[in-house]
Design a protein around this motif. Structure first.
Motif, PDB file in Angstrom:
ATOM      1  N   ASP A 182      13.367  23.990  -6.682  1.00 21.51           N
ATOM      2  CA  ASP A 182      12.572  22.791  -6.433  1.00 21.51           C
ATOM      3  C   ASP A 182      13.534  21.633  -6.213  1.00 21.51           C
ATOM      4  O   ASP A 182      14.519  21.484  -6.951  1.00 21.51           O
ATOM      5  CB  ASP A 182      11.653  22.485  -7.617  1.00 21.51           C
ATOM      6  CG  ASP A 182      10.650  23.594  -7.872  1.00 21.51           C
ATOM      7  OD1 ASP A 182      10.248  24.255  -6.894  1.00 21.51           O
ATOM      8  OD2 ASP A 182      10.277  23.804  -9.042  1.00 21.51           O
ATOM      9  N   VAL A 183      13.236  20.817  -5.209  1.00 23.43           N
ATOM     10  CA  VAL A 183      14.148  19.738  -4.823  1.00 23.43           C
ATOM     11  C   VAL A 183      13.403  18.408  -4.788  1.00 23.43           C
ATOM     12  O   VAL A 183      12.270  18.328  -4.317  1.00 23.43           O
ATOM     13  CB  VAL A 183      14.765  20.009  -3.436  1.00 23.43           C
ATOM     14  CG1 VAL A 183      15.706  18.878  -3.026  1.00 23.43           C
ATOM     15  CG2 VAL A 183      15.508  21.343  -3.436  1.00 23.43           C
ATOM     16  N   MET A 184      14.051  17.379  -5.318  1.00 24.18           N
ATOM     17  CA  MET A 184      13.533  16.021  -5.228  1.00 24.18           C
ATOM     18  C   MET A 184      14.516  15.187  -4.420  1.00 24.18           C
ATOM     19  O   MET A 184      15.722  15.216  -4.679  1.00 24.18           O
ATOM     20  CB  MET A 184      13.357  15.409  -6.617  1.00 24.18           C
ATOM     21  CG  MET A 184      12.820  13.987  -6.590  1.00 24.18           C
ATOM     22  SD  MET A 184      12.499  13.352  -8.265  1.00 24.18           S
ATOM     23  CE  MET A 184      14.165  13.314  -8.953  1.00 24.18           C
ATOM     24  N   ILE A 185      14.005  14.480  -3.434  1.00 27.25           N
ATOM     25  CA  ILE A 185      14.840  13.615  -2.609  1.00 27.25           C
ATOM     26  C   ILE A 185      14.624  12.173  -3.042  1.00 27.25           C
ATOM     27  O   ILE A 185      13.486  11.702  -3.135  1.00 27.25           O
ATOM     28  CB  ILE A 185      14.504  13.774  -1.116  1.00 27.25           C
ATOM     29  CG1 ILE A 185      14.826  15.199  -0.657  1.00 27.25           C
ATOM     30  CG2 ILE A 185      15.289  12.766  -0.273  1.00 27.25           C
ATOM     31  CD1 ILE A 185      14.348  15.508   0.753  1.00 27.25           C
ATOM     32  N   THR A 186      15.711  11.475  -3.332  1.00 25.98           N
ATOM     33  CA  THR A 186      15.653  10.051  -3.643  1.00 25.98           C
ATOM     34  C   THR A 186      16.607   9.321  -2.701  1.00 25.98           C
ATOM     35  O   THR A 186      17.438   9.935  -2.025  1.00 25.98           O
ATOM     36  CB  THR A 186      16.055   9.776  -5.103  1.00 25.98           C
ATOM     37  OG1 THR A 186      17.391  10.258  -5.330  1.00 25.98           O
ATOM     38  CG2 THR A 186      15.108  10.477  -6.065  1.00 25.98           C
ATOM     39  N   ARG A 187      16.483   8.006  -2.677  1.00 22.51           N
ATOM     40  CA  ARG A 187      17.375   7.201  -1.821  1.00 22.51           C
ATOM     41  C   ARG A 187      17.904   6.032  -2.640  1.00 22.51           C
ATOM     42  O   ARG A 187      17.427   4.909  -2.534  1.00 22.51           O
ATOM     43  CB  ARG A 187      16.605   6.707  -0.588  1.00 22.51           C
ATOM     44  CG  ARG A 187      17.519   6.244   0.551  1.00 22.51           C
ATOM     45  CD  ARG A 187      16.698   5.728   1.722  1.00 22.51           C
ATOM     46  NE  ARG A 187      16.029   4.473   1.389  1.00 22.51           N
ATOM     47  CZ  ARG A 187      15.043   3.933   2.111  1.00 22.51           C
ATOM     48  NH1 ARG A 187      14.598   4.541   3.187  1.00 22.51           N
ATOM     49  NH2 ARG A 187      14.485   2.799   1.748  1.00 22.51           N
ATOM     50  N   PRO A 188      18.911   6.301  -3.468  1.00 22.66           N
ATOM     51  CA  PRO A 188      19.419   5.245  -4.353  1.00 22.66           C
ATOM     52  C   PRO A 188      20.085   4.093  -3.604  1.00 22.66           C
ATOM     53  O   PRO A 188      20.081   2.963  -4.080  1.00 22.66           O
ATOM     54  CB  PRO A 188      20.425   5.985  -5.241  1.00 22.66           C
ATOM     55  CG  PRO A 188      20.802   7.203  -4.452  1.00 22.66           C
ATOM     56  CD  PRO A 188      19.598   7.585  -3.670  1.00 22.66           C
ATOM     57  N   GLU A 189      20.648   4.393  -2.422  1.00 19.26           N
ATOM     58  CA  GLU A 189      21.277   3.339  -1.624  1.00 19.26           C
ATOM     59  C   GLU A 189      20.781   3.448  -0.187  1.00 19.26           C
ATOM     60  O   GLU A 189      19.595   3.276   0.071  1.00 19.26           O
ATOM     61  CB  GLU A 189      22.801   3.424  -1.731  1.00 19.26           C
ATOM     62  CG  GLU A 189      23.304   3.115  -3.150  1.00 19.26           C
ATOM     63  CD  GLU A 189      24.804   3.146  -3.264  1.00 19.26           C
ATOM     64  OE1 GLU A 189      25.479   3.462  -2.263  1.00 19.26           O
ATOM     65  OE2 GLU A 189      25.315   2.852  -4.355  1.00 19.26           O
ATOM     66  N   TYR A 190      21.687   3.766   0.749  1.00 20.42           N
ATOM     67  CA  TYR A 190      21.279   3.829   2.154  1.00 20.42           C
ATOM     68  C   TYR A 190      20.871   5.227   2.595  1.00 20.42           C
ATOM     69  O   TYR A 190      20.010   5.386   3.455  1.00 20.42           O
ATOM     70  CB  TYR A 190      22.414   3.316   3.052  1.00 20.42           C
ATOM     71  CG  TYR A 190      22.789   1.879   2.777  1.00 20.42           C
ATOM     72  CD1 TYR A 190      21.953   0.837   3.165  1.00 20.42           C
ATOM     73  CD2 TYR A 190      23.963   1.566   2.106  1.00 20.42           C
ATOM     74  CE1 TYR A 190      22.278  -0.483   2.905  1.00 20.42           C
ATOM     75  CE2 TYR A 190      24.303   0.246   1.837  1.00 20.42           C
ATOM     76  CZ  TYR A 190      23.464  -0.763   2.239  1.00 20.42           C
ATOM     77  OH  TYR A 190      23.793  -2.076   1.978  1.00 20.42           O
ATOM     78  N   ASP A 191      21.510   6.232   2.030  1.00 24.10           N
ATOM     79  CA  ASP A 191      21.258   7.598   2.464  1.00 24.10           C
ATOM     80  C   ASP A 191      20.481   8.377   1.410  1.00 24.10           C
ATOM     81  O   ASP A 191      20.732   8.244   0.212  1.00 24.10           O
ATOM     82  CB  ASP A 191      22.584   8.318   2.746  1.00 24.10           C
ATOM     83  CG  ASP A 191      23.329   7.703   3.917  1.00 24.10           C
ATOM     84  OD1 ASP A 191      22.659   7.361   4.912  1.00 24.10           O
ATOM     85  OD2 ASP A 191      24.569   7.563   3.843  1.00 24.10           O
ATOM     86  N   PRO A 192      19.540   9.203   1.842  1.00 23.31           N
ATOM     87  CA  PRO A 192      18.779  10.025   0.895  1.00 23.31           C
ATOM     88  C   PRO A 192      19.651  11.103   0.268  1.00 23.31           C
ATOM     89  O   PRO A 192      20.600  11.601   0.890  1.00 23.31           O
ATOM     90  CB  PRO A 192      17.671  10.625   1.759  1.00 23.31           C
ATOM     91  CG  PRO A 192      18.213  10.607   3.145  1.00 23.31           C
ATOM     92  CD  PRO A 192      19.103   9.407   3.229  1.00 23.31           C
ATOM     93  N   VAL A 193      19.317  11.468  -0.963  1.00 20.68           N
ATOM     94  CA  VAL A 193      20.082  12.459  -1.716  1.00 20.68           C
ATOM     95  C   VAL A 193      19.131  13.536  -2.233  1.00 20.68           C
ATOM     96  O   VAL A 193      18.172  13.222  -2.941  1.00 20.68           O
ATOM     97  CB  VAL A 193      20.816  11.809  -2.905  1.00 20.68           C
ATOM     98  CG1 VAL A 193      21.580  12.870  -3.704  1.00 20.68           C
ATOM     99  CG2 VAL A 193      21.753  10.712  -2.428  1.00 20.68           C
TER     100      VAL A 193
END
Length: 260
Positions: A182-193
């Motif tokens: 299972d994967v969660m994508i976040t965008r803490p700055e400019y690029d998604p992680v």
């Protein structure tokens, strides 16, 4: 003879079709060679767009195979928007339906991950909550609800999609092991992680997205995963700047929203 828009569109996207009869250039000359050049430029541009949108899929299949797939996809799923960031939205389903690729069952889910990363990149900006907002009484915290950044995405797969993505994008990444991820994508700055969620994490986040309180979501996750670690998943959300507000249930049962 007038050429219909449908005729022009179909011929433009399919090099196997004849040039529409009656199609002329600005000087009233038969379009012929100029149309072929234009048609080729469109195909090349859209093929390059697919390589850029799905670099891991392109790497897994190889350049030549990706070029061929892009051509087939173009004819079956022509662009519906002038914005290239939207092109390829149906590519995961397209891959899942390709009988020739059925032995590579993970491809469509890896494509879903790449598509989600692109959507997260283009999502609206938001301001993350100060982690100190969560420093309230445990009972109050468990009765609270969270709201998430528009960039956050949640994906569940029976395949090791996070490991496959890492192995094909990061030097020295470990070889994928056969397991569901299972994967969660976040965008803490400019690029998604993309972040690999611990067991039960996706159940908890999905329940929160549906409007459950932190405590109710925890119970739902723990029912499926008895040793679910809420703290680890909450830390990933905070590190990724994914939480934008906390709504605390007051003593009068009226919700109090705490924004950044």
């Amino acid at each position: 003879m007038t050429v219909s828009q449908d005729e022009f569109h179909a011929a433009l996207l399919d090099p196997g079709r004849a040039i529409p009869e009656g199609l002329c250039d600005a000087l009233a000359h038969p379009a012929g060679r100029r149309f072929n050049v234009y048609r080729n430029n469109v195909a090349v541009s859209l093929t390059e767009a697919m390589h850029q949108a799905f670099p891991v899929i392109a790497k897994l299949l190889g350049t030549q195979n990706m070029d061929g797939l892009a051509g087939i996809y173009l004819r079956q799923h022509p662009p519906t928007s002038p914005l290239m960031m939207f092109y390829g939205e149906t590519f995961p389903e397209f891959l899942a339906g390709m009988r020739q690729l059925s032995h590579l069952g993970y491809l469509s889910d890896v494509a879903r991950l790449e598509l989600a990363l692109r959507h997260a990149y283009h999502a609206a900006d938001s301001t993350a909550i100060d982690p100190q907002v969560l420093a309230i009484a445990p009972e109050a915290l468990m009765a609270s609800r969270l709201e998430f950044a528009p960039a956050m995405r949640l994906l569940r797969s029976p395949w090791p999609i996070h490991a496959i993505w890492r192995f094909n994008t990061e030097d020295g990444a470990p070889k994928p092991e056969p397991e569901a991820q299972d994967v969660m994508i976040t965008r803490p700055e400019y690029d998604p992680v993309p972040q690999l969620l611990p067991p039960g994490g996706a159940d908890w986040v999905a329940a929160l997205q549906s409007g459950a309180t932190i405590g109710a979501a925890y119970e739902a996750a723990a029912e499926q995963t008895p040793d679910f670690d809420l703290g680890a998943t909450l830390a990933l959300l905070l590190q990724g700047g994914a939480i934008t507000s906390l709504t605390e249930q007051g003593q009068d049962n009226e919700p109090t929203r705490l924004d950044p």
